[in-house]
Structure formats: C-alpha cells, structure tokens
Design an enzyme around this catalytic site. Structure first.
Site, PDB file in Angstrom:
ATOM      1  N   LYS A 138       0.845  -1.182   0.000  1.00  0.00           N
ATOM      2  CA  LYS A 138       0.000   0.000   0.000  1.00  0.00           C
ATOM      3  C   LYS A 138       0.884   1.236   0.000  1.00  0.00           C
ATOM      4  O   LYS A 138       1.995   1.143   0.520  1.00  0.00           O
ATOM      5  CB  LYS A 138      -0.958   0.044   1.190  1.00  0.00           C
ATOM      6  N   TYR A 223      -4.485   4.181   6.389  1.00  0.00           N
ATOM      7  CA  TYR A 223      -5.057   3.243   7.372  1.00  0.00           C
ATOM      8  C   TYR A 223      -6.381   3.765   7.922  1.00  0.00           C
ATOM      9  O   TYR A 223      -7.303   2.999   8.202  1.00  0.00           O
ATOM     10  CB  TYR A 223      -4.078   3.006   8.532  1.00  0.00           C
TER      11      TYR A 223
HETATM   12  P1  NAD Z   1      12.518   0.951   2.218  1.00  0.00           P
HETATM   13  O1  NAD Z   1      13.117   2.218   1.745  1.00  0.00           O
HETATM   14  O2  NAD Z   1      13.005   0.406   3.525  1.00  0.00           O
HETATM   15  O3  NAD Z   1      12.684  -0.186   1.139  1.00  0.00           O
HETATM   16  C1  NAD Z   1      12.423   0.047  -0.230  1.00  0.00           C
HETATM   17  C2  NAD Z   1      13.232  -0.920  -1.063  1.00  0.00           C
HETATM   18  O4  NAD Z   1      12.996  -0.643  -2.431  1.00  0.00           O
HETATM   19  C3  NAD Z   1      14.740  -0.802  -0.823  1.00  0.00           C
HETATM   20  O5  NAD Z   1      15.298  -2.079  -0.717  1.00  0.00           O
HETATM   21  C4  NAD Z   1      15.242  -0.105  -2.076  1.00  0.00           C
HETATM   22  O6  NAD Z   1      16.555  -0.470  -2.412  1.00  0.00           O
HETATM   23  C5  NAD Z   1      14.263  -0.586  -3.124  1.00  0.00           C
HETATM   24  N1  NAD Z   1      14.145   0.289  -4.290  1.00  0.00           N
HETATM   25  C6  NAD Z   1      13.959  -0.151  -5.537  1.00  0.00           C
HETATM   26  N2  NAD Z   1      13.913   0.859  -6.390  1.00  0.00           N
HETATM   27  C7  NAD Z   1      14.091   1.985  -5.682  1.00  0.00           C
HETATM   28  C8  NAD Z   1      14.137   3.361  -6.028  1.00  0.00           C
HETATM   29  N3  NAD Z   1      13.982   3.785  -7.297  1.00  0.00           N
HETATM   30  N4  NAD Z   1      14.311   4.253  -5.039  1.00  0.00           N
HETATM   31  C9  NAD Z   1      14.424   3.851  -3.760  1.00  0.00           C
HETATM   32  N5  NAD Z   1      14.388   2.545  -3.367  1.00  0.00           N
HETATM   33  C10 NAD Z   1      14.226   1.622  -4.337  1.00  0.00           C
HETATM   34  O7  NAD Z   1      10.944   1.192   2.284  1.00  0.00           O
HETATM   35  P2  NAD Z   1       9.889   0.311   3.048  1.00  0.00           P
HETATM   36  O8  NAD Z   1       9.608   0.898   4.371  1.00  0.00           O
HETATM   37  O9  NAD Z   1      10.295  -1.111   2.996  1.00  0.00           O
HETATM   38  O10 NAD Z   1       8.571   0.553   2.154  1.00  0.00           O
HETATM   39  C11 NAD Z   1       8.378  -0.112   0.920  1.00  0.00           C
HETATM   40  C12 NAD Z   1       6.871  -0.209   0.618  1.00  0.00           C
HETATM   41  O11 NAD Z   1       6.241  -0.942   1.651  1.00  0.00           O
HETATM   42  C13 NAD Z   1       6.148   1.137   0.565  1.00  0.00           C
HETATM   43  O12 NAD Z   1       5.190   1.124  -0.466  1.00  0.00           O
HETATM   44  C14 NAD Z   1       5.477   1.269   1.902  1.00  0.00           C
HETATM   45  O13 NAD Z   1       4.299   2.047   1.883  1.00  0.00           O
HETATM   46  C15 NAD Z   1       5.159  -0.175   2.212  1.00  0.00           C
HETATM   47  N6  NAD Z   1       5.093  -0.470   3.648  1.00  0.00           N
HETATM   48  C16 NAD Z   1       4.010  -1.124   4.114  1.00  0.00           C
HETATM   49  C17 NAD Z   1       3.892  -1.407   5.449  1.00  0.00           C
HETATM   50  C18 NAD Z   1       2.718  -2.184   5.959  1.00  0.00           C
HETATM   51  O14 NAD Z   1       2.567  -2.321   7.172  1.00  0.00           O
HETATM   52  N7  NAD Z   1       1.884  -2.724   5.093  1.00  0.00           N
HETATM   53  C19 NAD Z   1       4.893  -1.008   6.340  1.00  0.00           C
HETATM   54  C20 NAD Z   1       6.011  -0.351   5.824  1.00  0.00           C
HETATM   55  C21 NAD Z   1       6.098  -0.087   4.468  1.00  0.00           C
END
Ligand code: NAD
Length: 372
Positions: A138, A223
């Site tokens: 999301k 949320y």
């Molecule tokens: P994060 O920054 O920790 O991880 C993102 C990953 O994507 C990294 O490994 C990064 O290297 C990669 N990536 C690939 N292409 C990229 C680019 N062009 N720029 C930057 N990073 C790139 O982020 P996160 O917290 O893991 O969030 C990722 C997704 O998960 C988001 O859409 C966020 O909303 C969602 N999320 C959902 C929940 C939930 O509870 N459902 C919780 C946290 C995050």
C-alpha cells in the site's frame, strides 16, 4: 457491571485457564492446522529488499501456506545475503532489468512488490505480463487511475492482484467488524481514525513526491481511510479535508504533512480522521454506535493491537500480522478463498479514489462527492 463484561475481564486475567477460544482464534488455528495439507504453498518472490520486505520475509518463516522462494533486487549484495538467510536458489534471483524472465520460472507463483510507491504500478504491470500473481504494498499506486491500470493489467493477464492490507486480516479488527455486523453497537454513528508518526530523515523517499506520490496520507493516513470503511461498513459519499504545514522545508510541495479529513456515509454516519508525519502517539480507532463502542489503541501498528468494546477487552493472542496475511493470501490466490474484508485491487482503487478526493478537497476547500 454486566455479566458479559465481568466474563470478558475474567478471561483477560486468566486467558489460558479457561477453555474460551474466540471465534477468530479458532478459525486461524483451524486454517493453520489443516490447510497446510490441502495443497502446495504459495511460492513468493519479494521485490524490494528494504525494511518492510525484510519484516515480511522474517514473518514468512512461520507461514504454513506461503513460502519465500525468490528475490528481485537491484543490489547484488542484498541478494546474496537473502540467499543465505532464506535458502533461496540462484535460479530464483532476479534484478530489475531481467525479472521479466520470471515468466519462464515454474517455481514462482507470485511477486510481492515492496518498493517505494511510485514503482508499484510499473512493476505490477511487468509482473502481470510475466504471468505471475501480484501482491502490491500500500498505497497500491500514486492515484486511482494508476491503480485501475494495475487492475486492468492483472485481469488481462488472468492473474490475481492483492494489496498488502494486513489489518484487513487482523483478528481483533475482524472481531469488532463481526460485533458491528451482529448489531452489538447498535446503529453506527461515528468513526475516528488517528494515524501518524514523526518522520525522521528528510532525504528518504517517503518525502520525495515523485517516489511517494504525496506524504503522510499515502503512507499512514491510508489506514484511517480504509479503517473508516471497514469499521463503519459503508462507502463514503463525500469528503471534506483541511491541510496544515508547520515545516514547508521538510514537507515540500506535493508532500502532505498533516491532513484532517471527514467522511459522510449513506446511513448518516460520519468519520473524522487525522493523518500526520509530525506527531507521535497517534494510532487510534474509535467506533461509536447508539448501543456501544469499540476502541483500538494501538490500532494499526505491528501489534500487539489493543482492542476493547463497551463489553470489555478483546483478548485474543497476538499473531504476527504478516504471517497471517501471507497464509491468507495463499488461500485467496490458490484456493479462491473470499476474505471477510476484501484486499483485492478493486478495494485498493476505492482507497485511491478517496485519497484523490481528500487531496482535492484539501486543495480547493470544497466538499468532494464520491461514487464508489
Ligand atoms: P525501504 O526504503 O526500507 O525499502 C524500499 C526498497 O525498495 C529498498 O530495498 C530499495 O533499495 C528498493 N528500491 C527499488 N527501487 C528503488 C528506487 N527507485 N528508489 C528507492 N528505493 C528503491 O521502504 P519500506 O519501508 O520497505 O517501504 C516499501 C513499501 O512498503 C512502501 O510502499 C510502503 O508504503 C510499504 N510499507 C508497508 C507497510 C505495511 O505495514 N503494510 C509497512 C512499511 C512499508
């Protein structure tokens, strides 16, 4: 104090001493025990090995119906690390250039996209074209039009599209929904959703409008958006919203810091919500009806979720949300299970339509009508 409340308090004090198993706990136990034998697990490749991807991978260690079997990442060192940690074979490792070849890999059923928001749509379309089921984090996309493109692409490719809405499968949340459906709260009048945290590092992608598609609303306000819908059990017919910004340096044009928003529902019920990146201690749902209420705090964090109603505490054992989510998704994808609260692409598009309307209402100061 009524007898039901006394009973609930008693089971809170000695949850394991009394042979009381709530309906949902029973349900989860039954599914966990039996469905593992009913067919092969959902074999999942995770795309985006960042912070949430890692949380999902760890949670999948205890899944019985879903299995982490592959990775897609732009960082070779991370791939190597994950291969070691989760026993992922070389043939199931891809990068962003070559992952379309996943279509020739019969050992992967689905790709879970856990990248920054802007990549969800283009990656989902590529995964669908490769003939694999899509799970997208999301918000599913940057707006409703993009979300609809994802739905259409998955339909065309005859693959399923699910959104990582872990709260839609969370037992205490579902119990409150059951109670509301059973009329325990009477006619529902009001929902309040408070969702926020103080965001740190100003250079992170969440504060880059090109990658995030917005600010707090896309990340945490969502949320309260879907919470209002599943708690009240109706679709909003209009939205009003007001935006405030205390730090325009950190929260640039196109990145919302704080938005207050309100919904009206066909029954006359109303919702009042707050989405913010600049306040902590905001993780609370409150549902009020003519006969009773439900309160959750924390309401959408990783848990344990705390929930109580006018009848007492809902004292179910904590489950790791992402473990339940992935096992349930296996049943939805492989065995056609219908979840109590939908988590499919169409559901994601509804949330995106509401978020589009919230942004428009905040910008124009006018009420925006909705047809969902
Ligand atoms: P994060 O920054 O920790 O991880 C993102 C990953 O994507 C990294 O490994 C990064 O290297 C990669 N990536 C690939 N292409 C990229 C680019 N062009 N720029 C930057 N990073 C790139 O982020 P996160 O917290 O893991 O969030 C990722 C997704 O998960 C988001 O859409 C966020 O909303 C969602 N999320 C959902 C929940 C939930 O509870 N459902 C919780 C946290 C995050």
């Amino acid at each position: 104090m009524n007898s039901r409340r006394r009973f609930l308090q008693k089971i809170t004090a000695s949850a394991f001493a009394i042979p009381f198993v709530p309906a949902y706990a029973k349900n989860i136990a039954r599914q966990t025990n039996t469905l593992a034998q009913e067919g092969p697990p959902l074999r999942v490749a995770i795309m985006g090995l960042g912070s949430y991807g890692t949380r999902v991978a760890e949670a999948m260690r205890t899944c019985t119906r879903a299995k982490l079997v592959g990775v897609i990442s732009g960082t070779p060192a991370k791939i190597k690390d994950w291969q070691g940690k989760y026993s992922i074979p070389e043939k199931n490792c891809y990068n962003y250039e070559n992952f379309d070849k996943i279509k020739d890999n019969p050992d992967i059923d689905a790709v879970y996209i856990i990248t920054p928001n802007a990549l969800h749509r283009p990656m989902a379309i590529r995964v669908a074209k490769a003939g694999k089921h899509v799970i997208s984090e999301k918000p599913m996309a940057l707006n409703a039009a993009e979300g609809q493109e994802m739905v259409d692409a998955c339909k065309k490719a005859k693959v399923k599209l699910l959104i990582g809405y872990r709260m839609h499968l969370e037992p205490k949340t579902l119990e409150i929904i059951h109670m509301r459906k059973a009329g325990d709260f009477g006619k529902v009048m009001f929902f309040q959703g408070l969702c926020g945290f103080r965001i740190g590092d100003p250079t992170q992608w969440r504060l880059n409008p090109k990658l995030a598609g917005g600010g707090a609303m896309m990340d945490i306000g969502i949320y309260a958006v879907n919470g209002a819908r599943y708690m009240i059990g109706e679709e909003p017919t209009y939205v009003t919203a007001q935006e405030t910004k205390t730090d325009p340096e950190k929260f640039k044009e196109g990145v919302d810091e704080t938005i207050l928003f309100q919904f009206g529902f066909p029954s006359g019920a109303v919702a009042s919500c707050l989405s913010t990146y600049s306040m902590n201690n905001l993780d609370r749902f409150f549902l009020n009806g003519e006969k009773g209420y439900a309160e959750m705090q924390p309401s959408t964090g990783y848990g344990p979720i705390k929930a109580r109603t006018n009848r007492g505490e809902i004292d179910y054992p904590h489950v790791t949300h992402q473990t339940v989510q992935m096992d349930e998704m296996a049943d939805i994808i492989l065995r056609g299970k219908q979840p109590e609260v939908p988590i499919d692409g169409e559901e994601g598009v509804k949330d995106m339509k509401i978020i589009d309307a919230i942004y428009l209402a905040a910008k124009t100061g006018k009420r925006v009508d909705l047809k969902l």
